[in-house]
Scaffold this motif. Structure first.
Motif, PDB file in Angstrom:
ATOM      1  N   GLU A 240       0.859  -1.194   0.000  1.00 22.69           N
ATOM      2  CA  GLU A 240       0.000   0.000   0.000  1.00 22.69           C
ATOM      3  C   GLU A 240       0.888   1.235   0.000  1.00 22.69           C
ATOM      4  O   GLU A 240       1.958   1.244   0.610  1.00 22.69           O
ATOM      5  N   ASN A 241       0.439   2.292  -0.696  1.00 20.19           N
ATOM      6  CA  ASN A 241       1.106   3.581  -0.542  1.00 20.19           C
ATOM      7  C   ASN A 241       0.071   4.661  -0.273  1.00 20.19           C
ATOM      8  O   ASN A 241      -1.111   4.507  -0.596  1.00 20.19           O
ATOM      9  N   SER A 242       0.520   5.731   0.346  1.00 19.34           N
ATOM     10  CA  SER A 242      -0.400   6.759   0.825  1.00 19.34           C
ATOM     11  C   SER A 242      -0.930   7.649  -0.282  1.00 19.34           C
ATOM     12  O   SER A 242      -1.807   8.478  -0.028  1.00 19.34           O
TER      13      SER A 242
ATOM     14  N   GLU B 201       4.517  -5.591   9.452  1.00 20.02           N
ATOM     15  CA  GLU B 201       4.434  -4.509   8.482  1.00 20.02           C
ATOM     16  C   GLU B 201       5.445  -3.432   8.840  1.00 20.02           C
ATOM     17  O   GLU B 201       5.841  -3.288  10.004  1.00 20.02           O
TER      18      GLU B 201
ATOM     19  N   LEU C  57       6.431   0.757   7.692  1.00 20.77           N
ATOM     20  CA  LEU C  57       6.133   1.976   6.954  1.00 20.77           C
ATOM     21  C   LEU C  57       7.437   2.687   6.628  1.00 20.77           C
ATOM     22  O   LEU C  57       8.308   2.831   7.486  1.00 20.77           O
TER      23      LEU C  57
ATOM     24  N   GLN D  56       4.207   7.818   2.090  1.00 18.12           N
ATOM     25  CA  GLN D  56       4.726   6.602   2.711  1.00 18.12           C
ATOM     26  C   GLN D  56       4.272   5.385   1.915  1.00 18.12           C
ATOM     27  O   GLN D  56       3.227   5.399   1.260  1.00 18.12           O
ATOM     28  N   THR D  57       5.077   4.339   2.001  1.00 15.09           N
ATOM     29  CA  THR D  57       4.687   3.044   1.458  1.00 15.09           C
ATOM     30  C   THR D  57       4.695   2.031   2.603  1.00 15.09           C
ATOM     31  O   THR D  57       5.572   2.064   3.469  1.00 15.09           O
ATOM     32  N   ARG D  58       3.691   1.156   2.588  1.00 18.99           N
ATOM     33  CA  ARG D  58       3.600   0.095   3.599  1.00 18.99           C
ATOM     34  C   ARG D  58       4.077  -1.209   2.979  1.00 18.99           C
ATOM     35  O   ARG D  58       3.659  -1.581   1.881  1.00 18.99           O
TER      36      ARG D  58
ATOM     37  N   VAL E 199       4.954  -5.483   3.791  1.00 16.90           N
ATOM     38  CA  VAL E 199       4.556  -6.564   4.691  1.00 16.90           C
ATOM     39  C   VAL E 199       5.485  -7.756   4.540  1.00 16.90           C
ATOM     40  O   VAL E 199       5.999  -8.038   3.450  1.00 16.90           O
TER      41      VAL E 199
ATOM     42  N   ARG F   3       0.673  -3.330  14.379  1.00 17.61           N
ATOM     43  CA  ARG F   3       0.617  -2.140  13.535  1.00 17.61           C
ATOM     44  C   ARG F   3       1.949  -1.391  13.598  1.00 17.61           C
ATOM     45  O   ARG F   3       2.591  -1.322  14.641  1.00 17.61           O
ATOM     46  N   ALA F   4       2.327  -0.811  12.465  1.00 26.56           N
ATOM     47  CA  ALA F   4       3.572  -0.047  12.415  1.00 26.56           C
ATOM     48  C   ALA F   4       3.346   1.443  12.630  1.00 26.56           C
ATOM     49  O   ALA F   4       4.307   2.193  12.799  1.00 26.56           O
ATOM     50  N   ASP F   5       2.086   1.869  12.647  1.00 29.09           N
ATOM     51  CA  ASP F   5       1.799   3.304  12.662  1.00 29.09           C
ATOM     52  C   ASP F   5       1.399   3.844  14.023  1.00 29.09           C
ATOM     53  O   ASP F   5       1.117   5.038  14.148  1.00 29.09           O
TER      54      ASP F   5
END
Length: 310
Positions: free
Chosen positions: A56-58, A81, A83, A174-176, A178, A275-277
């Motif tokens: 995923e990216n923002s 994950e 970020l 940001q890009t996530r 995994v 979660r990384a956030d």
């Protein structure tokens, strides 16, 4: 030989940079693969213990290549994950001027993040997609393209120079990423977790998606990602990739997944992981009535009613 992690290569990708932030990466052999599909297939066939890929990216949302690979094929599970903040550099062969650039390459997910910069600075350059940003840099090194959008750190690896740096259309992009492995028992909950699933409707009817999402809403579960993906069975046939707050061991999450299993054609569990956030102390308070204690108390009350004890 140490256990190995596959990742989207070649060397010098943002994926590799993000992977190296995991402490366990220091004890693994890190092997680049040419595509997300080949990295995940290495896990399915046992060539690698796990694979590390972008999801995923923002700016554009879910990375469809990764989502589609997790939807189809032998089941896999997400365990971690990461970020990573993303800015691009325009990498060229030494001596190249910006007026020389007629072709530029990068991973397709990079294009929406540099589109406005290209329009303002190299409006006539032809975009060519590559398997990864680092692979685009390699192709520039070989002379196939004039420039590549990639991390500035990839310049030295491919004998290029950064003509421009700090390129991004969106601030704080940001890009996530995994870490994906074969199915096993999820790690214990941390209190700041995320659960990922894919769901397929039994049929297409008015309010069908509302019914599916209601399994989360009625239990006070916040959804963090909802993305439809075509099933390949014809126009209008979709499955839904969902990320939700919480862990499968949380009663509210377990009940939501149980409810989905009852009403959906198919549910694929993709994992519960930290979660990384957010830290545990930064998790939003639970919606009233959704704690494990309240679920247990409600179940006890039903049992008492069944036993004639009010």
């Amino acid at each position: 030989m140490p256990a190995s992690y596959a990742y989207l290569g070649p060397e010098g990708t943002f994926t590799e940079v993000a992977l190296r932030t995991l402490p366990e990466a220091a004890t693994r052999e890190l092997i680049p693969y040419v595509s997300v599909q080949s990295a995940l297939d290495a896990v399915r066939t046992g060539e690698a213990e796990a694979a590390f890929v972008p999801i995923e990216n923002s700016v554009e949302g879910g990375i469809t290549t990764t989502l589609d690979e997790l939807v189809a094929g032998a089941p896999l599970m997400i365990y971690r994950e990461v970020l990573l903040s993303i800015t691009f550099a325009l990498l060229v062969r030494p001596g190249t001027k910006i007026s020389d650039i007629k072709t530029v390459s990068a991973h397709p997910a990079a294009q929406p993040q540099v589109r406005n910069w290209m329009k303002a600075n190299i409006p006539d350059a032809l975009w060519e997609s590559a398997a990864s940003n680092a692979d685009a840099a390699r192709l520039v090194q070989e002379g196939q393209y004039d420039a590549a959008f990639a991390g500035e750190f990839a310049a030295a690896r491919y004998g290029l120079e950064a003509l421009e740096t700090e390129i991004h259309d969106a601030e704080n992009a940001q890009t996530r990423f995994v870490l994906v492995g074969r199915p096993a028992r999820p790690a214990a909950p941390t209190g700041a977790d995320k659960t990922s699933v894919v769901i397929w409707q039994r049929d297409d009817h008015p309010g069908g998606l509302r019914d599916l999402l209601g399994e989360f809403a009625t239990r006070g579960i916040n959804m963090m990602l909802l993305q439809s993906r075509p099933t390949g069975a014809g126009i209008g046939n979709y499955c839904f990739c969902i990320d939700a707050e919480g862990h499968i061991s949380d009663r509210r999450v377990a009940e939501a997944l149980s409810g989905l299993k009852r009403i959906c054609l198919q549910v694929r569990f993709l994992g519960s992981y930290p979660r990384a956030d957010v830290r545990v102390d930064g998790v939003r308070p639970l919606f009233p009535g959704t704690s494990d204690e309240e679920f247990l108390a409600a179940a006890d009350w039903v049992t008492h009613c069944q036993d004639g004890r009010f």
